[in-house]
Design a protein around this motif. Structure first.
Motif, PDB file in Angstrom:
ATOM      1  N   LEU A 139      -7.089  -3.936  -3.987  1.00  0.00           N
ATOM      2  CA  LEU A 139      -6.625  -2.561  -3.983  1.00  0.00           C
ATOM      3  C   LEU A 139      -7.712  -1.503  -3.868  1.00  0.00           C
ATOM      4  O   LEU A 139      -7.506  -0.461  -3.257  1.00  0.00           O
ATOM      5  CB  LEU A 139      -5.811  -2.290  -5.259  1.00  0.00           C
ATOM      6  CG  LEU A 139      -4.571  -3.174  -5.439  1.00  0.00           C
ATOM      7  CD1 LEU A 139      -3.951  -2.920  -6.793  1.00  0.00           C
ATOM      8  CD2 LEU A 139      -3.568  -2.905  -4.342  1.00  0.00           C
TER       9      LEU A 139
ATOM     10  N   VAL B 269      -1.596   5.259  -2.121  1.00  0.00           N
ATOM     11  CA  VAL B 269      -0.673   4.953  -3.227  1.00  0.00           C
ATOM     12  C   VAL B 269       0.758   5.345  -2.881  1.00  0.00           C
ATOM     13  O   VAL B 269       1.700   4.555  -3.030  1.00  0.00           O
ATOM     14  CB  VAL B 269      -1.126   5.656  -4.524  1.00  0.00           C
ATOM     15  CG1 VAL B 269      -0.111   5.429  -5.633  1.00  0.00           C
ATOM     16  CG2 VAL B 269      -2.491   5.132  -4.958  1.00  0.00           C
TER      17      VAL B 269
ATOM     18  N   PHE C 286      -6.189   2.264  -8.418  1.00  0.00           N
ATOM     19  CA  PHE C 286      -5.166   1.316  -8.874  1.00  0.00           C
ATOM     20  C   PHE C 286      -5.592   0.625 -10.183  1.00  0.00           C
ATOM     21  O   PHE C 286      -5.212  -0.509 -10.438  1.00  0.00           O
ATOM     22  CB  PHE C 286      -4.923   0.246  -7.805  1.00  0.00           C
ATOM     23  CG  PHE C 286      -4.286   0.771  -6.543  1.00  0.00           C
ATOM     24  CD1 PHE C 286      -2.907   0.733  -6.376  1.00  0.00           C
ATOM     25  CD2 PHE C 286      -5.066   1.297  -5.535  1.00  0.00           C
ATOM     26  CE1 PHE C 286      -2.325   1.198  -5.207  1.00  0.00           C
ATOM     27  CE2 PHE C 286      -4.497   1.761  -4.354  1.00  0.00           C
ATOM     28  CZ  PHE C 286      -3.120   1.717  -4.191  1.00  0.00           C
TER      29      PHE C 286
ATOM     30  N   ALA D 200       3.332   1.256  -6.600  1.00  0.00           N
ATOM     31  CA  ALA D 200       2.130   0.756  -5.927  1.00  0.00           C
ATOM     32  C   ALA D 200       1.180   0.061  -6.896  1.00  0.00           C
ATOM     33  O   ALA D 200       0.391  -0.792  -6.495  1.00  0.00           O
ATOM     34  CB  ALA D 200       1.408   1.903  -5.229  1.00  0.00           C
TER      35      ALA D 200
ATOM     36  N   ILE E 157      -1.306  -6.886   0.812  1.00  0.00           N
ATOM     37  CA  ILE E 157      -1.615  -5.828  -0.147  1.00  0.00           C
ATOM     38  C   ILE E 157      -2.854  -5.029   0.245  1.00  0.00           C
ATOM     39  O   ILE E 157      -2.778  -3.790   0.346  1.00  0.00           O
ATOM     40  CB  ILE E 157      -1.758  -6.398  -1.576  1.00  0.00           C
ATOM     41  CG1 ILE E 157      -0.407  -6.918  -2.072  1.00  0.00           C
ATOM     42  CG2 ILE E 157      -2.297  -5.327  -2.531  1.00  0.00           C
ATOM     43  CD1 ILE E 157      -0.488  -7.675  -3.392  1.00  0.00           C
TER      44      ILE E 157
ATOM     45  N   TYR F 238       2.185   3.367   0.329  1.00  0.00           N
ATOM     46  CA  TYR F 238       2.411   1.960  -0.001  1.00  0.00           C
ATOM     47  C   TYR F 238       3.612   1.805  -0.916  1.00  0.00           C
ATOM     48  O   TYR F 238       4.436   0.903  -0.740  1.00  0.00           O
ATOM     49  CB  TYR F 238       1.147   1.397  -0.645  1.00  0.00           C
ATOM     50  CG  TYR F 238       1.222  -0.074  -0.982  1.00  0.00           C
ATOM     51  CD1 TYR F 238       1.742  -0.997  -0.089  1.00  0.00           C
ATOM     52  CD2 TYR F 238       0.752  -0.552  -2.209  1.00  0.00           C
ATOM     53  CE1 TYR F 238       1.808  -2.351  -0.397  1.00  0.00           C
ATOM     54  CE2 TYR F 238       0.813  -1.899  -2.523  1.00  0.00           C
ATOM     55  CZ  TYR F 238       1.337  -2.784  -1.616  1.00  0.00           C
ATOM     56  OH  TYR F 238       1.401  -4.107  -1.935  1.00  0.00           O
TER      57      TYR F 238
ATOM     58  N   ALA G 232      -2.196  -1.258   1.200  1.00  0.00           N
ATOM     59  CA  ALA G 232      -2.617  -0.338   0.132  1.00  0.00           C
ATOM     60  C   ALA G 232      -3.787   0.529   0.577  1.00  0.00           C
ATOM     61  O   ALA G 232      -3.827   1.741   0.325  1.00  0.00           O
ATOM     62  CB  ALA G 232      -2.976  -1.126  -1.123  1.00  0.00           C
TER      63      ALA G 232
END
Length: 408
Positions: A313, A35, A317, A241, A26, A38, A30
């Motif tokens: 992230l 965004v 996010f 995402a 991740i 991913y 990411a």
């Protein structure tokens, strides 16, 4: 029993890695892809994994059970293996034909190379051979090889993916290492059962006889695995995402009970032939322990949600934090439901009841998530998935109590 504990430990390690790797992916993906990029990768991954469920077909349960009952008979073992793999080939041809038709007639927002790597990803996860070694209770080499390859793949991903334009490279790396693991598993299977021969009749028979195991296994996965695809349709790629990191953490937490249950499954199936009463008492303890462990884990994740999302992230996010805090309520019920399936219904041969309930609630969960998304958007999808799992738990408990009354 020592052998069962060893297999449970190995399966637990493999399962832990299988969920840990996607979580470690991740922050790499990411932060490098952003965004939109991913979310695009996650949609292809999710579609490939959902297609692989049709090819895997629950043979990890029905096939492993057959192998466990004839492990010493190499002729019969070879026949089972050939029939199961033949069944998967038949199913894979059907899936590829349907998906190619869809791609031909429907405009898909993905380039041809990304789709190709998606197909490799699908084949890798659809044709794994761990089920054979689970039935034989000889899983050391397959598990060690798989774990090592997954960590090497993660390292390569970290070294070569650094910007949004690297999305196709990321898919290539993940697909190639997954496919290499599957190819090696075929070699290990060859060392056990000998050469492979395609058996049309045997493959069709395995598909027919494994239907209820397929419904159980596929429906069991659809309730969580279809989440990103559903979010993509209802809320867009950016929402995927934000949803997917929370979903991966939930799957990892829930998945930790899977190796224990699968490792004990051949043992419980054999014990059932000797003592149904003893088996039900042990199964009840397993179910209760699964719920308690799930509740404790859910509480810990709830309080660590902000830290986990910020760590993985970074900025952009923030909504993922709230999504994770809602999603954690599914964990104890999901773990309990898995335990009831693999420790009560399946060993007792109640596949039909279990598969029917799972199919209904799989579609019910997706429908409820879609309806609630109309009012609550991304949060509504999560509300629907959690609420349907709780209702499903109630139905499983009622049917389990009815089975217990019948056996008494």
């Amino acid at each position: 029993m020592i052998l069962q504990l060893k297999n449970v430990s190995l399966l637990f390690s493999a399962q832990l890695v299988s969920y840990l790797i996607p979580i470690l992916e991740i922050p790499i993906l990411a932060r490098a892809l952003g965004v939109e990029g991913y979310g695009h990768i996650l949609l292809i991954q999710t579609t490939a994994l959902l297609c692989s469920l049709l090819v895997e077909y629950g043979f990890s349960l029905s096939g492993a059970r057959q192998v466990a009952l004839c492990a010493e008979n190499k002729t019969q073992l070879s026949k089972i293996y050939n029939d199961v793999v033949s069944g998967r080939i038949i199913l894979a041809l059907g899936v590829v034909s349907i998906t190619l038709s869809v791609l031909f007639f429907v405009k898909v927002n993905a380039d041809a190379l990304a789709i190709l790597w998606g197909y490799f990803y699908f084949l890798a996860f659809g044709f794994g051979n761990l089920w054979l070694f689970q039935g034989l209770e000889k899983i050391t080499y397959p598990v060690v090889i798989e774990v090592c390859l997954r960590f090497v793949g993660l390292l390569v991903l970290f070294l070569f993916v650094s910007k949004p334009s690297d999305a196709a490279i990321a898919l290539m790396i993940m697909s190639c290492f997954a496919l290499l693991s599957t190819v090696i598993s075929f070699y290990l299977a060859y060392k056990v059962v000998g050469s492979f021969s395609f058996e049309l009749k045997g493959g069709m028979q395995q598909i027919k006889e494994g239907f209820h195991s397929f419904l159980y296994k596929s429906s069991n996965n659809i309730m969580l695995s279809a989440g990103p695809a559903l979010v993509g349709v209802l809320c867009g790629q950016a929402a995927v995402a934000k949803f997917a990191p929370a979903e991966k953490i939930i799957k990892a937490s829930v998945g930790l009970v899977g190796p224990v249950l699968i490792g004990l499954y051949p043992y419980l199936s054999r014990r059932l032939l000797k003592s149904t009463t003893l088996n039900l008492k042990l199964s009840g303890l397993i179910v209760a322990a699964s719920f308690v462990v799930g509740a404790v884990g859910a509480g810990m994740i709830f309080f660590l949600a902000r830290y986990l999302m910020d760590l993985m992230l970074g900025p952009g996010f923030e909504e993922a934090i709230v999504i994770l805090q809602i999603f954690v309520f599914i964990i104890p019920f999901r773990m309990m439901n898995q335990a009831m399936g693999l420790a009560v219904f399946m060993p007792l041969g109640r596949d039909r009841i279990l598969s029917s309930l799972l199919v209904f609630f799989s579609f019910f969960s997706l429908l409820l998530a879609a309806i609630l998304s109309y009012w609550f958007e991304l949060k509504g999808v999560v509300y629907g998935l959690v609420l349907s799992e709780v209702i499903f738990s109630a139905f499983l408990v009622l049917f389990a109590l009815n089975i217990k009354a019948e056996e008494a």
